[in-house]
Write an enzyme that holds these catalytic residues in place. Sequence first.
Site, mmCIF file in Angstrom:
data_model
loop_
_atom_site.group_PDB
_atom_site.id
_atom_site.type_symbol
_atom_site.label_atom_id
_atom_site.label_comp_id
_atom_site.label_asym_id
_atom_site.label_seq_id
_atom_site.Cartn_x
_atom_site.Cartn_y
_atom_site.Cartn_z
ATOM 1 N N GLU A 163 38.291 24.887 29.773
ATOM 2 C CA GLU A 163 39.564 25.012 30.476
ATOM 3 C C GLU A 163 39.563 24.058 31.662
ATOM 4 O O GLU A 163 40.294 24.237 32.628
ATOM 5 C CB GLU A 163 39.855 26.451 30.887
ATOM 6 C CG GLU A 163 38.767 27.140 31.664
ATOM 7 C CD GLU A 163 39.070 28.610 31.898
ATOM 8 O OE1 GLU A 163 40.087 28.921 32.522
ATOM 9 O OE2 GLU A 163 38.251 29.444 31.447
ATOM 10 N N CYS B 2 38.708 31.602 29.339
ATOM 11 C CA CYS B 2 37.267 31.780 29.098
ATOM 12 C C CYS B 2 36.954 32.311 27.693
ATOM 13 O O CYS B 2 35.799 32.464 27.327
ATOM 14 C CB CYS B 2 36.671 32.710 30.140
ATOM 15 S SG CYS B 2 37.011 32.163 31.805
ATOM 16 N N HIS C 163 31.571 38.721 29.384
ATOM 17 C CA HIS C 163 31.987 37.521 30.114
ATOM 18 C C HIS C 163 31.821 37.855 31.596
ATOM 19 O O HIS C 163 32.366 38.857 32.076
ATOM 20 C CB HIS C 163 33.459 37.201 29.812
ATOM 21 C CG HIS C 163 34.065 36.276 30.815
ATOM 22 N ND1 HIS C 163 33.588 35.005 31.024
ATOM 23 C CD2 HIS C 163 35.074 36.435 31.710
ATOM 24 C CE1 HIS C 163 34.276 34.419 31.982
ATOM 25 N NE2 HIS C 163 35.192 35.271 32.421
HETATM 26 N N1 CAA Z 1 28.856 45.405 51.337
HETATM 27 C C1 CAA Z 1 28.762 45.678 50.023
HETATM 28 N N2 CAA Z 1 29.859 45.671 49.182
HETATM 29 C C2 CAA Z 1 31.045 45.354 49.727
HETATM 30 C C3 CAA Z 1 31.201 45.068 51.098
HETATM 31 C C4 CAA Z 1 30.027 45.102 51.930
HETATM 32 N N3 CAA Z 1 30.086 44.826 53.214
HETATM 33 N N4 CAA Z 1 32.492 44.805 51.324
HETATM 34 C C5 CAA Z 1 33.140 44.917 50.138
HETATM 35 N N5 CAA Z 1 32.267 45.242 49.174
HETATM 36 C C6 CAA Z 1 32.527 45.447 47.735
HETATM 37 C C7 CAA Z 1 33.835 46.143 47.430
HETATM 38 O O1 CAA Z 1 33.694 47.533 47.555
HETATM 39 C C8 CAA Z 1 34.080 45.686 46.011
HETATM 40 O O2 CAA Z 1 33.278 46.420 45.115
HETATM 41 P P1 CAA Z 1 33.949 47.221 43.887
HETATM 42 O O3 CAA Z 1 34.750 46.200 43.147
HETATM 43 O O4 CAA Z 1 32.807 47.733 43.120
HETATM 44 O O5 CAA Z 1 34.808 48.245 44.487
HETATM 45 C C9 CAA Z 1 33.525 44.264 45.977
HETATM 46 O O6 CAA Z 1 32.698 44.157 47.145
HETATM 47 C C10 CAA Z 1 34.601 43.196 46.019
HETATM 48 O O7 CAA Z 1 35.492 43.522 47.037
HETATM 49 P P2 CAA Z 1 37.018 43.165 46.930
HETATM 50 O O8 CAA Z 1 37.578 43.581 45.622
HETATM 51 O O9 CAA Z 1 37.707 43.649 48.164
HETATM 52 O O10 CAA Z 1 36.900 41.559 46.962
HETATM 53 P P3 CAA Z 1 38.000 40.465 47.047
HETATM 54 O O11 CAA Z 1 39.304 40.962 47.542
HETATM 55 O O12 CAA Z 1 37.369 39.340 47.780
HETATM 56 O O13 CAA Z 1 38.273 40.030 45.508
HETATM 57 C C11 CAA Z 1 37.849 39.120 43.354
HETATM 58 C C12 CAA Z 1 37.278 39.914 44.518
HETATM 59 C C13 CAA Z 1 39.180 39.726 42.907
HETATM 60 C C14 CAA Z 1 36.882 39.163 42.196
HETATM 61 C C15 CAA Z 1 38.064 37.639 43.814
HETATM 62 O O14 CAA Z 1 36.826 37.059 44.097
HETATM 63 C C16 CAA Z 1 38.777 36.782 42.789
HETATM 64 O O15 CAA Z 1 39.992 36.701 42.790
HETATM 65 N N6 CAA Z 1 37.999 36.092 41.885
HETATM 66 C C17 CAA Z 1 38.570 35.222 40.871
HETATM 67 C C18 CAA Z 1 39.193 35.975 39.714
HETATM 68 C C19 CAA Z 1 38.187 36.700 38.847
HETATM 69 O O16 CAA Z 1 37.028 36.349 38.770
HETATM 70 N N7 CAA Z 1 38.651 37.741 38.129
HETATM 71 C C20 CAA Z 1 37.815 38.453 37.194
HETATM 72 C C21 CAA Z 1 38.558 38.890 35.972
HETATM 73 S S1 CAA Z 1 39.418 37.507 35.254
HETATM 74 C C22 CAA Z 1 38.232 36.708 34.329
HETATM 75 O O17 CAA Z 1 37.214 37.238 34.047
HETATM 76 C C23 CAA Z 1 38.497 35.301 33.862
HETATM 77 C C24 CAA Z 1 37.808 34.342 34.755
HETATM 78 O O18 CAA Z 1 36.687 33.924 34.494
HETATM 79 C C25 CAA Z 1 38.500 33.905 35.956
#
Ligand code: CAA
Length: 384
Positions: free
Chosen positions: A81, A113, A235
Site C-alpha cells: 500500500e 494490509c 495482523h
Molecule cells: N501507561 C500504560 N498504558 C497507558 C498509559 C500509561 N501511562 N497511557 C495510556 N495507556 C494505554 C491506554 O489505556 C490504551 O490501552 P488500551 O487500548 O488497552 O485501553 C493504550 O495505552 C493506547 O491509548 P490510547 O487509545 O489513548 O492511544 P491513542 O489515542 O494514542 O491511539 C491508536 C492509539 C488509535 C492505535 C493510534 O496510535 C493510531 O491511530 N494508530 C494508527 C491506526 C492503527 O494502527 N489502527 C489499528 C487498527 S487498523 C489496522 O490494523 C490497519 C493498519 O495497519 C493501519
Amino acid sequence: QDKYVGIEKISLYIPKYYVNIEKLARQRNVDPDKWTKGIGQEKMSIIPKNQDIVSMAANAAINILNDEDKKNIGQVIFATESGFDFSKSASTYLFDLLNINKFAKTYEIKQACYSATAAIQIACDYVRLRPNQKVLIVSSDIAKYGPKTGGEVTQGAGAIAILISSSPKILRFTDKFVSLTRNEYDFWRPSYSEYPIVDGKFSTQLYIDMFKESVNEFKNRYKNTLQNIDTMLFHLPFSKMGKKALISLEEDLPLLSQKWLSKYDQSTKLCRQIGNLYTGSLYLSFLSQLIYGNLKENSEIGFFSYGSGAVCELFTGILLKDFTSNIDIKFIEKMLENRDEIDVSEYDLNYFEKIYTEENFIHVEEKLMEKGFNLKGIENGKRE
Ligand code: CAA
C-alpha cells in the site's frame, strides 16, 4: 507432503535504522509507558534514502530463491500500500532484479494490509492447478503517518518474501477460511495524500468487531474445529492490537481466549522491535511465533488478516516437520542486532522530507549504498 500447498520458504528484510520509542515519547511529551506498554512498541524501523519498497522486497526475496525456484516461478505478486506508480507495478522491477524467468506473470495487488493474504490465496489456487509451478509473494511497505500524529508510534518499514509451492516445508494451508468485507473509512490514503487519513479509535474497534464476526462465522461454518487452532496470529499494526482482539472473546469463548492469550506474546516480539509492516505484519507475527514460540509439528495455526477499508480473513494452516530448520533465524537475529539507532532530532529533521515524489531527479549518495539491493536514483519517474 507433496499433495499439499503452502509456504515452502519465508524471509524478512528490515532497514538498517531505527528510532527508540521511549526517547520519541519523551520528545513528544507522552508518558513513555503509554507507548511501550499501552501500545507495546520498543523500536521503530526507519527506511533510509537508499531503500524503497522494491529494494526491500528484493533484499528479502534474494535470500530464499535458488535457480530452480526462479525457473519454476509462474507468478510474482507484489503486495503493497506504498506504491509509487499508478500503472507500472513494483513487481516488474523486482522480477528483473531477481532474474525470474520471463514467462512469469507479475503484478501489484492492493487492499491495505490485507493484500498479501489475497496474494497467498491466489497463489494457492494457482499452484493447486499447476503443482510444478511456484508463486513468489512479497509484501513491502513503508508505514508513515507523519510527525506528531496519533499514528506516529505505529510506523515501521520492511518486507517479507514468501514462496508458495506444492512442496511446502514450513506450513501447509487447510481449505478453511472466512473472509469478510465492509465498506468503511477507518484508515485510507487518497491518491493526493502523502500520509494516510486515520480514525484511530474507530479502526481498532472495527478490527475487533470484524475479528469477532469472523470467529463466529468460522465456528458456524466449520463446527467443532475452532478449538483445534493451537495459536492465533494477528495482523499487528502495533503489538497490543491482537491482544485487544483476544480479550474481546473472553465473554463468549473464555477457554479459547485464554489459550490463545497464553501464546500471544511470542508472536509480538519482532513487531515490538520493528513496528508496522502493513501488508507484511501478519507474516512478521508468524515468523516471530515460529522463532520464539514453542510450536509443535502438526499444530494448527490460525491467521487473522486485516486491511482497513475494510477486508479481513481468518484462515488456518498446519505446521510441517522441521519447520524451524527451514527459516534462517540467525540471519534475522543478525539483522536486528546490526541496526543503528537514529536520534529523534535527526529523524525529525530528515525522515519526513519528501524524497520519492514530485522532484524530477534524485540521486542517492554513493556513501549510503549498502550490501544488497539499493535505490540509486530516480529520473523522470524511472527508478534505478
Ligand atoms: N501507561 C500504560 N498504558 C497507558 C498509559 C500509561 N501511562 N497511557 C495510556 N495507556 C494505554 C491506554 O489505556 C490504551 O490501552 P488500551 O487500548 O488497552 O485501553 C493504550 O495505552 C493506547 O491509548 P490510547 O487509545 O489513548 O492511544 P491513542 O489515542 O494514542 O491511539 C491508536 C492509539 C488509535 C492505535 C493510534 O496510535 C493510531 O491511530 N494508530 C494508527 C491506526 C492503527 O494502527 N489502527 C489499528 C487498527 S487498523 C489496522 O490494523 C490497519 C493498519 O495497519 C493501519
